[in-house]
Design a protein around this motif. Structure first.
Motif, PDB file in Angstrom:
ATOM      1  N   ASP A 439      24.250  18.935 106.010  1.00  0.00           N
ATOM      2  CA  ASP A 439      25.816  18.116 106.151  1.00  0.00           C
ATOM      3  C   ASP A 439      26.506  19.123 106.940  1.00  0.00           C
ATOM      4  OD1 ASP A 439      26.036  20.128 104.231  1.00  0.00           O
ATOM      5  OD2 ASP A 439      27.170  18.833 103.099  1.00  0.00           O
ATOM      6  N   HIS A 440      26.083  19.952 107.507  1.00  0.00           N
ATOM      7  CA  HIS A 440      26.926  20.966 108.422  1.00  0.00           C
ATOM      8  C   HIS A 440      28.206  21.227 107.776  1.00  0.00           C
ATOM      9  CE1 HIS A 440      24.404  18.705 111.924  1.00  0.00           C
ATOM     10  NE2 HIS A 440      23.780  19.671 111.258  1.00  0.00           N
ATOM     11  N   ARG A 441      28.117  21.969 106.753  1.00  0.00           N
ATOM     12  CA  ARG A 441      29.276  21.989 105.919  1.00  0.00           C
ATOM     13  C   ARG A 441      30.516  23.106 106.651  1.00  0.00           C
ATOM     14  NH1 ARG A 441      28.995  22.818  99.752  1.00  0.00           N
ATOM     15  NH2 ARG A 441      31.156  21.891 100.067  1.00  0.00           N
ATOM     16  N   LEU A 442      29.889  23.819 107.567  1.00  0.00           N
ATOM     17  CA  LEU A 442      30.790  24.971 107.982  1.00  0.00           C
ATOM     18  C   LEU A 442      31.540  24.428 109.276  1.00  0.00           C
ATOM     19  CD1 LEU A 442      28.960  28.333 107.622  1.00  0.00           C
ATOM     20  CD2 LEU A 442      30.743  27.291 105.992  1.00  0.00           C
ATOM     21  N   ARG A 443      31.307  23.209 109.958  1.00  0.00           N
ATOM     22  CA  ARG A 443      31.482  22.998 110.939  1.00  0.00           C
ATOM     23  C   ARG A 443      33.075  22.931 111.228  1.00  0.00           C
ATOM     24  NH1 ARG A 443      29.434  20.248 115.333  1.00  0.00           N
ATOM     25  NH2 ARG A 443      27.496  19.492 113.958  1.00  0.00           N
ATOM     26  N   GLY A 444      33.860  22.157 110.146  1.00  0.00           N
ATOM     27  CA  GLY A 444      35.070  22.242 110.065  1.00  0.00           C
ATOM     28  C   GLY A 444      35.806  23.498 110.092  1.00  0.00           C
ATOM     29  N   SER A 445      35.268  24.606 109.090  1.00  0.00           N
ATOM     30  CA  SER A 445      36.024  25.897 108.789  1.00  0.00           C
ATOM     31  C   SER A 445      35.740  26.626 110.076  1.00  0.00           C
ATOM     32  CB  SER A 445      35.141  26.377 107.811  1.00  0.00           C
ATOM     33  OG  SER A 445      35.510  25.644 106.467  1.00  0.00           O
ATOM     34  N   ALA A 446      34.611  26.564 110.623  1.00  0.00           N
ATOM     35  CA  ALA A 446      34.323  27.451 112.063  1.00  0.00           C
ATOM     36  C   ALA A 446      35.109  27.003 113.110  1.00  0.00           C
ATOM     37  CB  ALA A 446      32.962  27.504 112.304  1.00  0.00           C
ATOM     38  N   ALA A 447      35.631  25.712 113.194  1.00  0.00           N
ATOM     39  CA  ALA A 447      36.478  25.307 114.264  1.00  0.00           C
ATOM     40  C   ALA A 447      37.525  25.914 114.494  1.00  0.00           C
ATOM     41  CB  ALA A 447      36.619  23.819 114.224  1.00  0.00           C
ATOM     42  N   HIS A 448      38.235  26.606 113.347  1.00  0.00           N
ATOM     43  CA  HIS A 448      39.492  27.566 113.565  1.00  0.00           C
ATOM     44  C   HIS A 448      39.322  28.640 114.298  1.00  0.00           C
ATOM     45  CE1 HIS A 448      41.419  24.806 110.562  1.00  0.00           C
ATOM     46  NE2 HIS A 448      40.337  25.046 109.656  1.00  0.00           N
ATOM     47  N   TRP A 449      38.255  29.216 114.589  1.00  0.00           N
ATOM     48  CA  TRP A 449      37.833  30.462 115.267  1.00  0.00           C
ATOM     49  C   TRP A 449      37.056  30.012 116.449  1.00  0.00           C
ATOM     50  CZ3 TRP A 449      38.051  30.348 109.728  1.00  0.00           C
ATOM     51  CH2 TRP A 449      38.828  31.266 109.167  1.00  0.00           C
ATOM     52  N   HIS A 450      37.093  28.942 117.253  1.00  0.00           N
ATOM     53  CA  HIS A 450      36.447  28.381 118.110  1.00  0.00           C
ATOM     54  C   HIS A 450      36.463  29.335 119.404  1.00  0.00           C
ATOM     55  CE1 HIS A 450      39.884  27.328 120.818  1.00  0.00           C
ATOM     56  NE2 HIS A 450      40.498  27.040 119.653  1.00  0.00           N
ATOM     57  N   ASN A 451      37.461  30.248 119.528  1.00  0.00           N
ATOM     58  CA  ASN A 451      37.434  31.021 120.587  1.00  0.00           C
ATOM     59  C   ASN A 451      36.946  32.432 120.289  1.00  0.00           C
ATOM     60  OD1 ASN A 451      39.494  31.699 119.055  1.00  0.00           O
ATOM     61  ND2 ASN A 451      40.979  32.444 120.701  1.00  0.00           N
ATOM     62  N   ARG A 452      36.499  32.632 119.285  1.00  0.00           N
ATOM     63  CA  ARG A 452      36.036  33.843 118.915  1.00  0.00           C
ATOM     64  C   ARG A 452      34.840  33.734 118.025  1.00  0.00           C
ATOM     65  NH1 ARG A 452      41.493  35.639 115.606  1.00  0.00           N
ATOM     66  NH2 ARG A 452      42.197  33.434 116.580  1.00  0.00           N
ATOM     67  N   ILE A 453      34.529  32.529 117.589  1.00  0.00           N
ATOM     68  CA  ILE A 453      33.023  32.472 116.748  1.00  0.00           C
ATOM     69  C   ILE A 453      32.238  31.119 117.184  1.00  0.00           C
ATOM     70  CG2 ILE A 453      31.722  31.790 114.539  1.00  0.00           C
ATOM     71  CD1 ILE A 453      34.193  33.283 113.281  1.00  0.00           C
ATOM     72  N   ARG A 454      31.154  31.251 118.052  1.00  0.00           N
ATOM     73  CA  ARG A 454      30.308  30.213 118.019  1.00  0.00           C
ATOM     74  C   ARG A 454      29.580  29.517 116.975  1.00  0.00           C
ATOM     75  NH1 ARG A 454      28.357  28.798 123.130  1.00  0.00           N
ATOM     76  NH2 ARG A 454      28.873  31.015 123.902  1.00  0.00           N
TER      77      ARG A 454
END
Length: 502
Positions: A439-454
């Motif tokens: 269910d790609h559970r980290l997608r929303g959380s990771a988006a906060h660091w979009h310019n530092r985390i791919r």
């Protein structure tokens, strides 16, 4: 006065790799090198030949530089992405070679089949050629023939006196070797143990060369190493008494070679010769204010086992992204302090590993007895595996906290079902979040660091039982989860290493 984010002193492999990491992150970088030209016989084959091991090769792979390095090193073909690499050179301990067939690769922690090798031979010249070209592409300035003579730091930056000019930088990093000017000017404490031997490296012809064996030869009076092309290394256990300020003569080299080999061989037509010792020293800290050290400037030891270059490249990878984040104001509190906290224990271990080899090679009955025990140990499958895992860096684990045993280790070479590998996701120097959940559970959380985390989601060929992994730009696992993913735990780890959200 010219101003830069970072001035690096020393244009060897460590300084150039660090410059590339900083340039990739958008920092303005100047590299100052006291040598007039980048090439010399001591950096080219055969005198400049060096072995790279797993973590160093992985660093080049994750920045897209491995194909170029293989090409410049004269290695055939490229990397077959669908065929795991075979180990052809497994290294040695105290001159005792490791048989690749005796290594239990299934026992290596969190290791996945990979097309990148665990070891390869190259040269300093090849490494510097590849890194110099990439540094130029990234806008890094490299100036040769500039000897640093003064450094003064204040609360806003550092002034560097080089040649007849003064340069201003927010940070300065000394990558200028074992006799580091930066370390001395920065008043770093440098402590350790004094040498037991004088080593000699020479390119020469021999009279009666048939009296010597090729490869490592341990003798009751020392060690010599004979390689094709007239390259000779030898160790004379004289307590490091030879005056290294003097160039060794042909007669001196002949005397030492006869003593350590037990033959009547004669050295003739010396083209190049130098000396070294097993003096093992380390800076007590790798940072003083705005001045940092990396590579041989931070730690020196005997060249046994080829650990020096690999350890220095590890310093550069660890420091690069942290210093860049600090320059850009994205670093969380204390991030730059983790450089010393993580790399100093690695350097200390390498010094002890070197000292242990020297002790086993000493020409005395006690050391010879130790050597016999080590031979028996290395002859076992567990012994070969342990030594190989240690010298390649596969056993390295930073103490980052966290319960998962993968945290702090070099990330496995995950291969996604679309054919891409983890290395492909790291070319731009960002962190990577791999989400293996349905269910790609980290997608929303990771988006906060979009310019530092791919962020990357999707199945992989072998997830090692993991649900998600967060990987730092240097390839180290910062967080891992086996079961149900907790986005809050991920966010805590991301904040710790990548700073506050946008």
């Amino acid at each position: 006065m010219s101003e830069f984010d970072v001035v690096i002193v020393g244009a060897g492999p460590v300084g150039l790799l660090l410059a590339c990491e900083l340039g990739l992150a958008g920092c303005s970088v100047l590299v100052l090198e006291r040598e007039i030209a980048p090439h010399s016989p001591w950096r080219a084959e055969p005198l400049g030949n060096r072995g790279l091991f797993s973590t160093s090769i992985g660093a080049f792979d994750r920045r897209g530089l491995l194909p170029a390095l293989r090409k410049v090193s004269g290695l055939p073909g490229g990397v077959d992405r669908d065929e795991p690499a075979r180990v052809r050179f497994a290294g040695h301990f105290a001159g005792i070679g490791i048989d690749p067939a005796n290594i239990d690769f299934d026992a290596l922690s969190f290791r996945l089949p990979s097309p990148t090798p665990d070891s390869m031979m190259t040269s300093l010249d090849a490494i510097e050629t590849v890194l110099s070209e990439r540094a130029s592409e990234l806008g890094v300035q490299v100036r040769y023939g500039v000897a640093v003579s003064g450094i003064a730091q204040d609360s806003r930056g550092v002034s560097v006196h080089g040649g007849d000019r003064e340069f201003r930088a927010r940070w300065v990093v000394g990558c200028d070797g074992g006799r580091s000017t930066v370390r001395k000017l920065g008043e770093f404490e440098f402590v350790g143990t004094e040498p037991q031997f004088t080593g000699y490296s020479l390119l020469a012809s021999l009279v009666e060369p048939h009296e010597l064996r090729f490869g490592f030869t341990l003798t009751p009076t020392g060690m010599y190493l004979l390689r094709p092309g007239g390259l000779i290394s030898m160790m004379d256990f004289d307590g490091g008494a030879f005056d290294r300020a003097q160039q060794p003569t042909v007669d001196q080299l002949t005397t030492v070679l006869r003593r350590v080999s037990g033959t009547e061989v004669t050295v003739n037509e010396v083209r190049h010769a130098s000396t070294f010792t097993d003096r093992a020293m380390q800076a007590s800290t790798y940072r003083r204010g705005r001045i940092l050290l990396a590579g041989d400037a931070a730690h020196i030891h005997s060249p046994l086992g080829g650990q020096g270059l690999n350890t220095g490249l590890g310093d550069a990878m660890n420091l690069g992204w942290k210093l860049a984040a600090t320059v850009h104001g994205d670093a969380p509190d204390g991030l730059l302090d983790t450089y010393t906290a993580e790399r100093h224990p690695i350097g200390a271990h390498v010094l002890d590993w070197s000292r242990a080899q020297v002790t086993a090679m000493r020409p005395d009955p006690s050391s010879q007895a130790i050597q016999a025990v080590i031979r028996d140990f290395i002859a076992t499958r567990d012994g070969s595996t342990y030594v190989f895992e240690t010298i390649t860096g596969l056993a390295t684990r930073y103490d980052l906290g966290g319960a998962h045993p993968l945290i702090g280790r070099n990330a496995p070479d995950f291969r996604l079902d679309d054919g891409s590998r983890l290395a492909d996701l790291m070319y731009d120097g960002l962190g990577v979040a791999l989400d293996f959940s349905d269910d790609h559970r980290l997608r929303g959380s990771a988006a906060h660091w979009h310019n530092r985390i791919r962020y990357t989601a999707g199945p992989v060929h072998d997830d090692l039982g993991l649900a998600a992994v967060l990987i730092r730009p240097d390839g180290i696992v910062a967080w891992a989860c086996d079961d149900d993913i907790d986005p809050t735990a991920f966010e805590h780890a991301a904040t710790r290493w990548f700073g506050s959200v946008d």
